[in-house]
Each structure stands twice: as C-alpha cells, then as structure tokens.
Design an enzyme around this catalytic site. Structure first.
Site, PDB file in Angstrom:
ATOM      1  N   CYS A  54       0.859  -1.352  -0.011  1.00 56.41           N
ATOM      2  CA  CYS A  54       0.054   0.067   0.143  1.00 56.41           C
ATOM      3  C   CYS A  54       0.851   1.293  -0.126  1.00 56.41           C
ATOM      4  O   CYS A  54       1.669   1.451   0.917  1.00 56.41           O
ATOM      5  CB  CYS A  54      -0.898  -0.009   1.334  1.00 56.41           C
ATOM      6  SG  CYS A  54      -1.698   1.580   1.705  1.00 56.41           S
ATOM      7  N   CYS A  57       0.304   3.558   3.040  1.00 55.38           N
ATOM      8  CA  CYS A  57       1.033   2.885   4.465  1.00 55.38           C
ATOM      9  C   CYS A  57       2.708   2.923   4.174  1.00 55.38           C
ATOM     10  O   CYS A  57       3.206   3.425   5.311  1.00 55.38           O
ATOM     11  CB  CYS A  57       0.677   1.393   4.259  1.00 55.38           C
ATOM     12  SG  CYS A  57      -0.820   0.679   4.227  1.00 55.38           S
ATOM     13  N   CYS A 392     -21.056   3.977 -14.933  1.00 54.80           N
ATOM     14  CA  CYS A 392     -19.809   2.911 -14.136  1.00 54.80           C
ATOM     15  C   CYS A 392     -19.416   2.318 -15.130  1.00 54.80           C
ATOM     16  O   CYS A 392     -19.694   1.469 -16.028  1.00 54.80           O
ATOM     17  CB  CYS A 392     -20.672   1.895 -13.162  1.00 54.80           C
ATOM     18  SG  CYS A 392     -19.569   0.736 -12.596  1.00 54.80           S
ATOM     19  N   CYS A 395     -19.142  -1.529 -15.027  1.00 57.82           N
ATOM     20  CA  CYS A 395     -20.355  -2.167 -15.602  1.00 57.82           C
ATOM     21  C   CYS A 395     -20.158  -2.016 -17.152  1.00 57.82           C
ATOM     22  O   CYS A 395     -20.564  -3.170 -17.494  1.00 57.82           O
ATOM     23  CB  CYS A 395     -21.595  -1.211 -14.941  1.00 57.82           C
ATOM     24  SG  CYS A 395     -21.771  -0.967 -13.180  1.00 57.82           S
TER      25      CYS A 395
END
Length: 501
Positions: A54, A57, A392, A395
């Site tokens: 990450c 992080c 979207c 989608c």
C-alpha cells in the site's frame, strides 16, 4: 553450499539492515499470537493495520516510526499489524482498507481521526493520553458549560461512586465528539441547582439544560452514550455534507424540508414545522436542506419538480422514500398527518421505476422496479441479477461478459433468468432484504427461495458460469425435462393400483 552462492553481498547487507531496523523500532509488531495480550491490557495504544504494498502505508511508515519513538517517553504505545501476513487477524477485526488506524483502550477502540504526519500523530495521541473528563470547579463552572455545543457534566458524591466510572468510560469513547466534565464539590452542585449524583447535558441549542432522566446510580456507559446521542441532534437543523453522517449513523429516518435559502419565508416555514419535529423527535430526525445546492439529492428522493418548499421522509437504512405530494402546499398540519401515517406503518413508499419494457428481445432480461417482485421472486426460477449504473466504467466492461452469460442460458429461460437493472433509475421494493451500495452488484436468488447470494468472484465468464452451475436449483441442461410447480399442479391426478402387504 555457501550462503553467498544464493545472495549477493548487497542483498545480505540489506537484510541485516532490515533486521536491525526492525529490532530498533519502537513500533510493536502485532500478530494473532500476541494481539489480545498486548492490546487488551493497554490503557492507550494506537494500532495501524497495513499492507506492505500500500502506497499510503509506505508514506505513513517513517512518520509512524518517529511518532512511536517520541510518544514512548509518555508511555503511549504505537503498534502495527501486517494484514498480508496476518490476514485472518485483520479479517476478524473487520479491516477493509489500508492503512486503518484505531485507538484502543483496554480492548475497545475508536477510529483514529488525526493527521498522518509525525507531529500530528504525536499531538493527537498526547491529547488522547490526557484525562477525558475535566475537573469542574466553582471558578470555571459557568465558562465550562458554555465551552462547546454539547457539554456533559457529572455531579458526584465522590469520584469513585456511581455514575463516575461509567461516565469516564463514556468520555473516553467520545472525547472527540463532546466535552465532558465532573465534580464532587458540593459548591459546584449548589451553583448548578443540582442534587448529586446526577448527569446534566448543557447545549447551545433547543433545551439548554437537560438532566439524565433515569436512575443515575445504575446508569451504564451505553445508556449514557445513547442519551447524549439522542440529545446531540437538534429538533430541526440544517443538514449538509459536514453533518450528514451524524444523521445517517443515528439509525432514525430523516425528514427533510427542502427550502430555497434565499426565500424570505424560510424562517416562517421552519417555525411552523418546529412543533411537528418536536412531537415526533423520538421517531424521526427533522432537518432542512438547501434545495438549490442539493437539487440532485431532491430528485434522488423522488421530488421530481423544482418546487420549494417540499417535504420528504427517507428511511436511510432501507433507502425507501416517502415524498409529500408536490402538487399540494406544505403545511404543518398535513406534514403531521403524513408523519403519523409513516410511524403507524400505513404510508407506502414511492418507488422510482423506469417504464416496463414493451419487449424483451435480448437474452439478458431488462428488469425495472415495477416488475421486480414478479420476476425475481418467481419461485419456479433461479435468478441472477446485475445491478448497474449507466455511468459506471466497471459495469460497461462487464456488459459483454454478462450478455454472453445470458446467451449461454437463453435456451433455459423457463428455469433461469439472467437480468440487469439500472439501480439509480429503479428503487428496490421494501420486500428486498438488501440495498445496493456499489456498482456492479451481483445477486443470485435460488428457485423457491427469498434469500440472496452475493457473487464476489472475478468477472470472467468462466467464473460466472461456475457460480451459476453451483448455486442453481433448476436443471440447466435443456435436454433434461423441466416442469414448474404450476405445471405440476395442472397435471391430472393418476391413481395406480398397488397391492397392500
């Protein structure tokens, strides 16, 4: 075979440095073996749940290390959990994103809401280490009770006596939300006109002073918390992006009055609605909202005309909408009647729906709200639905695969329905036990069932087919005879002769 055959000297040095750095770190490494043993006894500990890959992080790591070293002197611990190495531990704690930071006190946590830089972490956790409850004295009593929008004060016979310990637990949990004070000084109680033990809430809105109405000696932390939360929301106030979550998290339905803020009669509308809001406060939260700024939100709540003021009730949990008839004038009397019907369960939600398609020529069924229950709750059929949004991107990428899935089962439409529904143009009926929160959402309903199975696999055709084959109750091979329950009921009875033993 020597170690150097496998690793370069540079790699060895890097590994040694990494081990040394880890050994020198003031951040505690938590695993499933030591998590409870470290966290549960700690009066204060900040825990970071992270993933090594990450980026956020990685950016946080040096600041977290610096803060851990600085806070060690103040006996404030910082710890971390590697959610790749400790996946089960992170899953058990409900971790869904990285980094997730939580402030724990004796095993109970609140979300860390402070900065992500070293000095900010140090400042935030230093404040967390200070007492959550301020000592209230005769000298600071008046100033303290007006120091914040919501101030809770416990008047005690002694700090150790009830409700002192439970009050402190509540304060520790909500130190970032409200201001807490306590006093065992009789002079403070006399100045407040209060007989200890008691808890009093001071507010800068509505009723300015409210005393805890139940036996205070037996009050538990969760009782005090619920009481403060109930009173922390005004009878009627403006809702906006800053405070919406307060209303959403309350669990109560939201009653909106959409008003043009430039309307000269705005205060008149709010004053008229105040008694109604006060009457039904225990059932709903009443708010007013800027109809010009949040016009799209009005449309989402099925207020289709830009006519203000307009009123609507929203069941936030079920995402059901109950708009006031926009052809009628909004009056306090009619709103009161409408709310009474809603509370009694006699008011029907208004469901947004696209028109029922005149034809269904595609292998994927185009589902709309008006026919949802008839199609999806057909006991004879397995049903697999994609809830999508036209805008979207995910989608759009799924569409050809979903069409192929429909094509695969085109010859067995009598036993399985592959469907799609534009979720932002069609509301789910109250009978549906879930709400759509993201796109695309894929749900499977087995024949004869009212339960829905989530699809969480990858978006390949092979995986979708495997999921359907695993969960379908009906035979999906067109060569296998299939008869619906209705067909079975329509068959004439036959009587075969059998000899009895």
């Amino acid at each position: 075979m020597r170690f150097s055959h496998f690793f370069s000297s540079a790699t060895v040095l890097a590994l040694v440095a990494a081990v040394a750095a880890d050994a020198a770190s003031d951040v505690i490494n938590l695993t499933s073996d030591n998590f409870d043993a470290v966290v549960n006894p700690s009066s204060l500990i900040l825990v970071e749940f992270f993933a090594p890959w990450c980026g956020h992080c990685k950016a946080l790591a040096p600041h977290y290390e610096e803060a851990a070293t600085a806070l060690k002197e103040k006996d404030v611990k910082l710890a971390k959990v590697d959610c790749v190495d400790q996946a089960d531990l992170c899953q058990a704690n409900g971790i869904q994103g990285y980094p997730t930071l939580r402030v724990y006190r004796h095993g109970d946590y609140t979300d860390y809401t402070g900065p992500r830089k070293a000095d900010g972490i140090i400042s935030y956790m230093t404040k967390q280490s200070l007492p959550a409850v301020t000592d209230v004295t005769p000298a600071n009593f008046e100033e303290f009770t007006k120091a914040d929008r919501i101030v809770a004060v416990a008047f005690l016979t002694s700090p150790a006596n009830a409700p002192g310990p439970e009050f402190i637990m509540t304060a520790n949990k909500h130190r970032d939300d409200y201001l807490f004070g306590a006093s065992a000084d009789p002079a403070v109680a006399d100045a407040a006109g209060i007989t200890p033990p008691a808890i009093v809430l001071y507010r800068s809105f509505d009723e300015p002073t409210t005393e805890y109405p139940y036996p205070v000696g037996s009050a538990k932390s969760q009782d005090i918390e619920a009481w403060i939360k109930e009173l922390s929301i005004p009878i009627i106030d403006e809702v906006n992006t800053e405070n919406y979550q307060t209303y959403a998290q309350s669990g109560k339905p939201l009653a909106y009055l959409f008003v043009d803020p430039t309307d000269a009669r705005r205060e008149e509308y709010l004053s008229a609605l105040q008694p109604v809001a006060s009457k039904w406060k225990h059932n709903l939260n009443f708010v007013w909202i800027d109809a010009i700024r949040f016009g799209d939100h009005a449309k989402a709540l099925n207020l289709n005309e830009p006519k203000w003021p307009s009123f609507v009730i929203q069941d936030i949990r079920k995402q059901l909408k109950y708009p006031y008839d926009q052809s009628q004038e909004v009056t306090a009397e009619e709103v009161d009647k409408m709310v009474a019907q809603y509370v009694d369960g006699k008011l029907q939600p208004q469901l947004k729906s696209q028109p029922v398609p005149e034809t269904q020529d595609e292998s994927v069924f185009n589902l709309v709200s008006k026919q949802f229950e008839d199609v999806v709750f057909d006991d004879d059929k397995d049903v697999f639905v994609e809830f999508y949004a036209s805008w979207c991107g995910h989608c759009k990428r799924l569409k050809p695969t979903w069409d192929s899935l429909g094509d695969r089962y085109a010859d067995v439409k009598d036993r399985i329905v592959i469907a799609k529904m534009e979720a932002q143009e069609n509301d789910l009926p109250p009978s549906v036990p879930f709400r759509v929160a993201g796109f695309p959402t894929l749900k499977f309903k087995q024949a004869g069932s009212r339960e829905f199975i989530d699809y969480n696999g990858d978006r390949s055709l092979e995986s979708l087919v495997a999921f359907v084959e695993e969960n379908a109750r009906n035979p999906l091979d067109p060569k296998i005879p299939f008869r619906t329950k209705n067909d079975t009921q329509a068959q004439p009875e036959t009587h075969e002769h059998h000899d009895e033993l």
